[in-house]
Design a protein around this motif. Structure first.
Motif, PDB file in Angstrom:
ATOM      1  N   GLU A   3       0.851  -1.180   0.000  1.00  0.00           N
ATOM      2  CA  GLU A   3       0.000   0.000   0.000  1.00  0.00           C
ATOM      3  C   GLU A   3       0.890   1.234   0.000  1.00  0.00           C
ATOM      4  OE1 GLU A   3      -3.010   2.284  -0.463  1.00  0.00           O
ATOM      5  OE2 GLU A   3      -3.330   0.125  -0.389  1.00  0.00           O
ATOM      6  N   ILE A   4       1.100   1.813  -1.158  1.00  0.00           N
ATOM      7  CA  ILE A   4       2.031   2.933  -1.330  1.00  0.00           C
ATOM      8  C   ILE A   4       1.574   4.174  -0.582  1.00  0.00           C
ATOM      9  CG2 ILE A   4       1.000   3.646  -3.509  1.00  0.00           C
ATOM     10  CD1 ILE A   4       4.693   3.916  -2.699  1.00  0.00           C
ATOM     11  N   THR A   5       0.266   4.425  -0.507  1.00  0.00           N
ATOM     12  CA  THR A   5      -0.201   5.656   0.141  1.00  0.00           C
ATOM     13  C   THR A   5       0.117   5.665   1.630  1.00  0.00           C
ATOM     14  OG1 THR A   5      -2.405   4.684   0.355  1.00  0.00           O
ATOM     15  CG2 THR A   5      -2.024   6.139  -1.531  1.00  0.00           C
ATOM     16  N   ALA A   6       0.172   4.496   2.260  1.00  0.00           N
ATOM     17  CA  ALA A   6       0.538   4.435   3.682  1.00  0.00           C
ATOM     18  C   ALA A   6       1.994   4.834   3.875  1.00  0.00           C
ATOM     19  CB  ALA A   6       0.303   3.032   4.223  1.00  0.00           C
ATOM     20  N   THR A   8       3.797   6.812   1.654  1.00  0.00           N
ATOM     21  CA  THR A   8       4.043   8.189   1.199  1.00  0.00           C
ATOM     22  C   THR A   8       3.288   9.230   2.011  1.00  0.00           C
ATOM     23  OG1 THR A   8       2.275   8.039  -0.455  1.00  0.00           O
ATOM     24  CG2 THR A   8       4.518   7.452  -1.161  1.00  0.00           C
ATOM     25  N   ALA A   9       2.384   8.819   2.871  1.00  0.00           N
ATOM     26  CA  ALA A   9       1.583   9.771   3.655  1.00  0.00           C
ATOM     27  C   ALA A   9       2.440  10.683   4.522  1.00  0.00           C
ATOM     28  CB  ALA A   9       0.584   9.008   4.522  1.00  0.00           C
ATOM     29  N   ASP A  14       3.176  17.680  -1.703  1.00  0.00           N
ATOM     30  CA  ASP A  14       2.437  16.907  -2.712  1.00  0.00           C
ATOM     31  C   ASP A  14       3.373  16.445  -3.817  1.00  0.00           C
ATOM     32  OD1 ASP A  14       0.017  17.100  -1.415  1.00  0.00           O
ATOM     33  OD2 ASP A  14      -0.632  18.887  -2.525  1.00  0.00           O
ATOM     34  N   ARG A  17       5.069  13.329  -2.665  1.00  0.00           N
ATOM     35  CA  ARG A  17       4.131  12.198  -2.676  1.00  0.00           C
ATOM     36  C   ARG A  17       3.881  11.706  -4.101  1.00  0.00           C
ATOM     37  NH1 ARG A  17       2.329  14.468   1.941  1.00  0.00           N
ATOM     38  NH2 ARG A  17       1.002  16.077   1.072  1.00  0.00           N
ATOM     39  N   ILE A  18       3.652  12.644  -5.003  1.00  0.00           N
ATOM     40  CA  ILE A  18       3.377  12.280  -6.399  1.00  0.00           C
ATOM     41  C   ILE A  18       4.603  11.611  -7.022  1.00  0.00           C
ATOM     42  CG2 ILE A  18       2.947  13.232  -8.705  1.00  0.00           C
ATOM     43  CD1 ILE A  18       1.143  15.335  -7.282  1.00  0.00           C
ATOM     44  N   GLU A  21       4.862   8.039  -5.502  1.00  0.00           N
ATOM     45  CA  GLU A  21       3.786   7.176  -5.994  1.00  0.00           C
ATOM     46  C   GLU A  21       3.969   6.843  -7.475  1.00  0.00           C
ATOM     47  OE1 GLU A  21       0.155   9.149  -4.884  1.00  0.00           O
ATOM     48  OE2 GLU A  21       0.542   8.807  -2.740  1.00  0.00           O
ATOM     49  N   GLU A  25       4.512   3.105  -8.993  1.00  0.00           N
ATOM     50  CA  GLU A  25       3.547   2.560  -9.958  1.00  0.00           C
ATOM     51  C   GLU A  25       4.214   2.189 -11.285  1.00  0.00           C
ATOM     52  OE1 GLU A  25       0.443   1.495  -9.537  1.00  0.00           O
ATOM     53  OE2 GLU A  25       0.709   2.054  -7.427  1.00  0.00           O
ATOM     54  N   CYS A  57      11.423   7.182   0.226  1.00  0.00           N
ATOM     55  CA  CYS A  57      10.698   8.284   0.857  1.00  0.00           C
ATOM     56  C   CYS A  57      11.617   9.097   1.774  1.00  0.00           C
ATOM     57  CB  CYS A  57       9.491   7.772   1.622  1.00  0.00           C
ATOM     58  SG  CYS A  57       8.162   7.207   0.535  1.00  0.00           S
TER      59      CYS A  57
END
Length: 184
Positions: A3-6, A8-9, A14, A17-18, A21, A25, A57
């Motif tokens: 789960e990448i969003t966990a 990069t949170a 932004d 994060r982008i 992500e 991907e 990160c």
């Protein structure tokens, strides 16, 4: 999968994060196959990819502003190095030192003993090619069933020397046995 969003949170902007992500991907297959090629285990490969993402990160500044090719190359290096680190860590955990073997509580409980005792007759030809001191030890241990301490007392040697020589003898015997097996 991961789960990448966990992961990069916790990035500050932004853009970071982008970048993280997008990197994941577009390169997740390359990362997984790089790690799997080194670790040869799907679970370890996934863990290495997750560890790589955490490292990316933490060092996202190195990726921001770089060309796509440079980012991919840097990501490959991170993934490769993380997988190699995991491989080394795993290797260290599964290795047993000679000292641990020699100082075991019961040196007479070697798992090879059952196999050697059972196949002792088949080992006679390769065993005849061993130096006498190793041949004698093998005969006392597997032919006569003596314990390490009994052999040490008979030969007036320290028990650790008997254990070391038996390890060497078994290694040499295995090598000779494999050679003889290939000739037949």
């Amino acid at each position: 999968m991961i789960e990448i969003t966990a992961i990069t949170a916790y990035l500050e902007t932004d853009e970071q994060r982008i970048t993280a992500e997008t990197l994941f991907e577009e390169n997740k297959n390359m990362m997984y196959y790089t790690a799997f090629g080194i670790l040869k285990n799907p679970h370890d490969a996934e863990d290495a990819v997750a560890d790589t993402l955490v490292k990316v990160c933490r060092n996202i500044g190195k990726f921001c502003g770089e060309s796509e090719k440079a980012q991919k190359l840097l990501l490959y290096e991170y993934t490769k190095n993380t997988a190699i680190d995991r491989y080394r860590e795993r290797s260290r955990k599964t290795c047993v030192s000679l000292n641990e073997v020699l100082t075991a509580d019961d040196p007479d409980s070697d798992p090879c003993d059952a196999v050697l005792a059972e196949d002792f007759g088949d080992m006679q030809l390769p065993m005849s090619r061993l130096p006498q001191k190793y041949k004698d030890l093998l005969i006392m241990r597997y032919g006569e069933g003596l314990k390490y301490k009994e052999i040490a007392d008979l030969l007036h040697l320290p028990e650790s020397t008997v254990a070391t020589r038996l390890l060497r003898a078994k290694a040499m015997l295995l090598k000779l046995y494999e050679t003889e097996g290939k000739r037949r």
